[in-house]
Enzyme design. Structure first.
Site, mmCIF file in Angstrom:
data_model
loop_
_atom_site.group_PDB
_atom_site.id
_atom_site.type_symbol
_atom_site.label_atom_id
_atom_site.label_comp_id
_atom_site.label_asym_id
_atom_site.label_seq_id
_atom_site.Cartn_x
_atom_site.Cartn_y
_atom_site.Cartn_z
ATOM 1 N N THR A 138 -14.220 -13.848 3.177
ATOM 2 C CA THR A 138 -13.060 -14.715 3.068
ATOM 3 C C THR A 138 -12.334 -14.719 4.405
ATOM 4 O OG1 THR A 138 -10.866 -14.873 2.064
ATOM 5 C CG2 THR A 138 -11.973 -12.771 1.833
ATOM 6 N N GLU A 156 -10.935 -12.804 -3.767
ATOM 7 C CA GLU A 156 -10.838 -11.385 -4.132
ATOM 8 C C GLU A 156 -10.917 -11.161 -5.643
ATOM 9 O OE1 GLU A 156 -9.211 -12.911 -1.830
ATOM 10 O OE2 GLU A 156 -8.939 -11.628 -0.065
ATOM 11 N N LYS A 195 11.432 -20.939 5.144
ATOM 12 C CA LYS A 195 12.715 -20.242 5.052
ATOM 13 C C LYS A 195 13.730 -21.003 5.894
ATOM 14 C CE LYS A 195 10.080 -16.140 4.389
ATOM 15 N NZ LYS A 195 8.769 -16.265 5.014
ATOM 16 N N TRP A 206 14.735 -20.426 0.308
ATOM 17 C CA TRP A 206 13.277 -20.514 0.344
ATOM 18 C C TRP A 206 12.864 -21.850 -0.256
ATOM 19 C CZ3 TRP A 206 9.913 -15.663 -0.846
ATOM 20 C CH2 TRP A 206 10.237 -14.645 0.080
HETATM 21 P P1 AMP Z 1 -9.529 -18.456 -1.646
HETATM 22 O O1 AMP Z 1 -9.575 -16.991 -1.585
HETATM 23 O O2 AMP Z 1 -9.970 -19.140 -0.410
HETATM 24 O O3 AMP Z 1 -10.259 -18.972 -2.830
HETATM 25 O O4 AMP Z 1 -7.999 -18.879 -1.805
HETATM 26 C C1 AMP Z 1 -7.188 -18.350 -2.816
HETATM 27 C C2 AMP Z 1 -5.818 -18.952 -2.720
HETATM 28 O O5 AMP Z 1 -5.822 -20.328 -3.141
HETATM 29 C C3 AMP Z 1 -4.810 -18.313 -3.629
HETATM 30 O O6 AMP Z 1 -4.327 -17.098 -3.111
HETATM 31 C C4 AMP Z 1 -3.743 -19.390 -3.724
HETATM 32 O O7 AMP Z 1 -2.890 -19.383 -2.607
HETATM 33 C C5 AMP Z 1 -4.565 -20.660 -3.703
HETATM 34 N N1 AMP Z 1 -4.742 -21.175 -5.072
HETATM 35 C C6 AMP Z 1 -5.792 -21.013 -5.886
HETATM 36 N N2 AMP Z 1 -5.581 -21.631 -7.069
HETATM 37 C C7 AMP Z 1 -4.361 -22.201 -7.007
HETATM 38 C C8 AMP Z 1 -3.551 -22.966 -7.908
HETATM 39 N N3 AMP Z 1 -3.963 -23.309 -9.122
HETATM 40 N N4 AMP Z 1 -2.321 -23.352 -7.482
HETATM 41 C C9 AMP Z 1 -1.880 -23.034 -6.257
HETATM 42 N N5 AMP Z 1 -2.595 -22.327 -5.363
HETATM 43 C C10 AMP Z 1 -3.820 -21.910 -5.729
#
Ligand code: AMP
Length: 559
Positions: A188, A335, A445, A450
C-alpha cells in the site's frame, strides 16, 4: 487470563485448519457447470476450474516453488489470476499481487522487499519486467501469461501458462498446514516513504470470506450477491484481492466474469452479454463505465454495485440509479483485507422514505459481522458514539493485517492502544453507522474549525454543472488553511467561484456547513489526478495547486 474449560481433543480428532482450499470445496459441489468467463475469449465450468487449480499447482511445484516461497503475479483481471488466488496459497506459498500501476522503481522495491521467488508476468508487462530483472534479488524463475500466440521474450521463463497447464496432471493432493500461515501479501502506498507490505493468513481470508458472504447475501435490505448472481470485478485483483469478492463467489459457485484490462467498452459488453448483476469499484471507475458509449441508453436494471475505496456521493448515487444500478457504500482499506462496513438499512431507516434512506446508503455503513469499530482521540480515549463527535476510526476484527512486513515500528504505530488505527476521521452513531468525515491528513483546518473535504465534495457534486470535484486545503496566511476545489465541468457547461458560492450558500444558511467552507478560489480543469487505483490523488493535487497559484494560472477562478 480467565480459567476457561479446554477439553483436549481425541487423539485421532481432525483439527480442521481454516485453509483457502476449503473455499473451493463447496462452489463446484453446488454448481459444477457454472461458468468462469474471461473477456470474450474463454469460458469453462467449475469442474474444469478445480482441475486447472490442480494443474497450476503441479506446474509451480515442477518450477521449484515450495511452501513458504512468495509467488508474484503481474496480470490484468483474469481467470489466471483467480487460479493463482487458490493454487499459490494452497501450496503453502504466499501470493504477492503486484500493483501494476506503480512506477517500475516502486514495483522493483516491492518485489525485492517481499522476497518474490517466482513471477507470473502478462506479456503486456514483459518490457517492464525486462527493465527491472537485473536488479531483482530473489527471483528464481518466471512464467508467461498471454492472450496472444505471438512469442514474447521473458527472462527466466519456464514456459507459457496455458501450454504448461495443458501438459500438467489435473489432480494434486493439497496438504493441510497451520491456518496462521501467510497466504497473500501486497503493498500500500502512503503519502510518504516506500510502499508498505500488508499480509493476510489463510485463517483471516477464510473468516473474511464467511463474513463477507453473510453481508452480501443474508442482509435483506442490501442483498448484493447470492449464488444465482453473476459477478464481475471492476476493482483490480491486485487491490486487496478484488476486495475479497472472488473468494466469496467461488465458495458459493457464482458465475464469474473476468474483464482483463479495464476498457470501458469491453466492461459494458460483458455486463450486457453475460448479464452481470453484481460488481464493486471505486467511484471514478463507475463514472468511467457510465460515460462509455456502450452504456448510453442501456438499462442496467437489476445490477448491484458496491462503491468503496472513496466516499460515495449523492450525485453518483442518483446517476447510477437513473441507469438502473443500485449502489451500496462499503468501507475498508488495504490493511483490513478489506471489508469493515457496508450500508445496512434497518426497518426504521427503510420506513423513513427514499431521501433519508439514501443518506444512509451512501455513508460508510454498519460494521459487518465480527468487526468492532470505535472512535478515539489522539491520547487513545474512546469517544462517544453519538453521531456527532469526531475522532479517529479504530478497528478490531479477525482479518486485519497484524503489522507491516519487515517494518515492526510502522506495524506498532498502526496498532497503537491495541486497535488498528485507520487514519480516517469518523463519527459513529448509536446503531454503529460509520460516517467517514475525512482522512486525518485531508481535513481542512480553517480558523480553528475543521472542514471535511469529503462533505464539501458531496455538496459541490450536486451543482448541476459539476462532473467531478476534489477539495483540498491550501495554506492561507490568515486562516491557516482554506478549502480549494478542483472541478471538471460537464461538457458545454461553465462554472466559476461566484456560481459555486451561490450553490453552497443555502447549505450555509441551513447550518450544514459554515461559511468558511465556501472555497474562495477554484480551478477548472479537464482532468483530476488519480492514484494507481483510481482515487482522487490529493497529494498530487496539492503540488499542482501550489504551482498554479505561484504562476497565477489561467485555470483559477477567484471570488
Ligand atoms: P486503500 O488502503 O488504498 O484501499 O485506502 C483506504 C482508504 O480509502 C480509507 O482509509 C479511507 O480513507 C478511504 N475509504 C474507503 N472506503 C471509503 C468510504 N466508503 N468512504 C470514504 N472513504 C473511504
Amino acid at each position: 487470563m480467565l480459567q476457561t474449560r479446554i477439553i483436549p481433543p481425541a487423539a485421532n480428532a481432525h483439527p480442521y485448519p481454516l485453509l483457502i482450499k476449503s473455499l473451493l470445496l463447496s462452489g463446484s459441489r453446488y454448481e459444477k457447470n457454472r461458468e468462469i468467463v474471461y473477456r470474450d475469449t474463454l469460458r469453462y465450468n467449475y469442474a474444469t476450474f478445480n482441475e486447472r487449480v490442480a494443474r497450476l499447482a503441479n506446474v509451480l511445484t515442477e518450477a521449484g516453488v515450495k511452501a513458504g516461497d512468495t509467488v508474484a503475479v503481474m496480470d490484468w483481471d483474469s481467470h489466471r489470476y483467480l487460479e493463482c488466488m487458490f493454487a499459490v496459497p494452497m501450496l503453502g506459498a504466499v501470493l504477492h499481487t503486484i500493483n501494476i500501476r506503480l512506477s517500475p522503481e516502486q514495483i522493483l522495491y516491492t518485489m525485492n522487499h517481499a522476497e518474490d521467488r517466482f513471477v507470473l508476468v502478462n506479456s503486456d508487462f514483459a518490457a517492464l519486467y525486462q527493465g527491472i530483472v537485473g536488479q531483482l534479488t530473489t527471483v528464481i524463475g518466471t512464467m508467461l501469461l498471454t492472450d496472444n500466440a505471438a512469442a514474447v521474450e521473458l527472462p527466466g521463463s519456464v514456459g507459457e501458462y496455458e501450454s504448461l497447464l495443458a501438459a500438467a496432471e489435473p489432480s494434486y493432493a493439497f496438504a493441510d498446514f497451520d491456518e496462521n500461515s501467510v497466504a497473500t501479501t501486497f503493498y500500500t502506498t502512503g503519502t510518504t516513504g516506500n510502499p508498505k507490505g500488508v499480509y493476510f493468513t489463510h485463517r483471516q481470508l477464510v473468516l473474511h470470506t464467511l463474513s463477507m458472504a453473510t453481508t452480501l447475501g443474508s442482509l435483506d435490505s442490501i442483498r448484493l450477491m447470492g449464488s444465482d448472481d453473476v459477478y464481475m470485478p471492476i476493482t483490480p485483483m491486485f487491490h486487496v484481492h478484488a476486495w475479497g469478492a472472488p473468494y466469496v463467489a467461488t465458495m458459493l459457485g457464482v458465475k464469474q466474469v473476468y474483464p482483463g484490462r479495464y476498457e470501458p467498452e469491453m466492461l459494458c459488453k460483458l455486463i450486457k452479454q453475460e448479464q452481470v448483476t453484481f460488481s464493486h469499484c471505486v467511484p471514478t471507475i463507475l463514472q468511467m463505465v457510465l460515460a462509455a458509449p456502450g452504456a448510453q441508453g442501456h438499462d442496467f436494471k437489476g445490477m448491484k454495485v458496491i462503491i468503496g475505496g472513496s466516499a460515495l456521493n449523492r450525485a453518483l448515487y442518483e446517476a447510477a440509479k437513473a441507469c438502473g444500478i443500485q449502489l451500496t457504500a462499503a468501507y475498508g482499506m488495504s490493511e483490513t483485507c478489506p471489508l469493515i462496513s457496508c450500508g445496512y438499512l434497518n426497518e426504521e431507516l427503510l420506513a423513513v422514505g427514499e431521501e433519508q434512506s439514501t443518506t444512509y446508503r451512501i455513508k460508510a455503513g454498519v460494521p459487518v459481522p465480527l468487526v468492532e469499530a470505535a472512535i478515539m482521540d489522539s491520547e487513545g480515549n474512546r469517544l462517544p458514539a453519538d453521531g456527532e463527535t469526531q475522532g479517529e476510526l479504530v478497528l478490531r476484527a479477525p482479518w486485519l493485517t497484524q503489522g507491516y512486513f519487515r517494518e515492526p515500528e510502522k506495524g506498532q504505530e498502526l496498532w497503537t492502544h491495541g486497535w488498528l488505527h485507520t487514519g480516517d476521521v469518523a463519527t459513529l452513531d448509536e446503531m454503529g453507522v460509520i460516517d467517514i468525515r475525512d482522512r486525518l491528513k485531508d481535513v481542512i483546518k480553517t480558523g480553528g474549525e475543521w472542514i471535511s473535504s469529503l462533505e464539501l465534495e458531496d455538496l459541490i457534486s450536486r451543482q448541476p454543472a459539476v462532473k467531478e470535484v476534489a477539495v483540498v486545503g491550501v495554506v492561507d496566511s490568515q486562516w491557516g488553511e482554506r478549502p480549494f476545489a478542483l472541478i471538471v465541468a460537464k461538457e458545454g457547461q461553465s462554472l466559476n467561484a461566484g456560481l459555486l458560492k451561490e450553490h453552497l450558500k443555502p447549505f450555509v444558511e441551513r447550518g450544514v456547513i459554515n461559511k468558511w467552507a465556501i472555497p474562495s478560489q477554484i480551478a477548472l480543469v479537464t482532468e483530476i489526478p488519480k492514484t494507481s487505483v483510481g482515487k482522487l490523488d490529493k497529494k498530487r493535487i496539492r503540488v499542482d495547486l501550489a504551482q498554479w497559484q505561484e504562476a497565477g494560472s489561467e485555470f483559477l477562478s477567484s471570488l
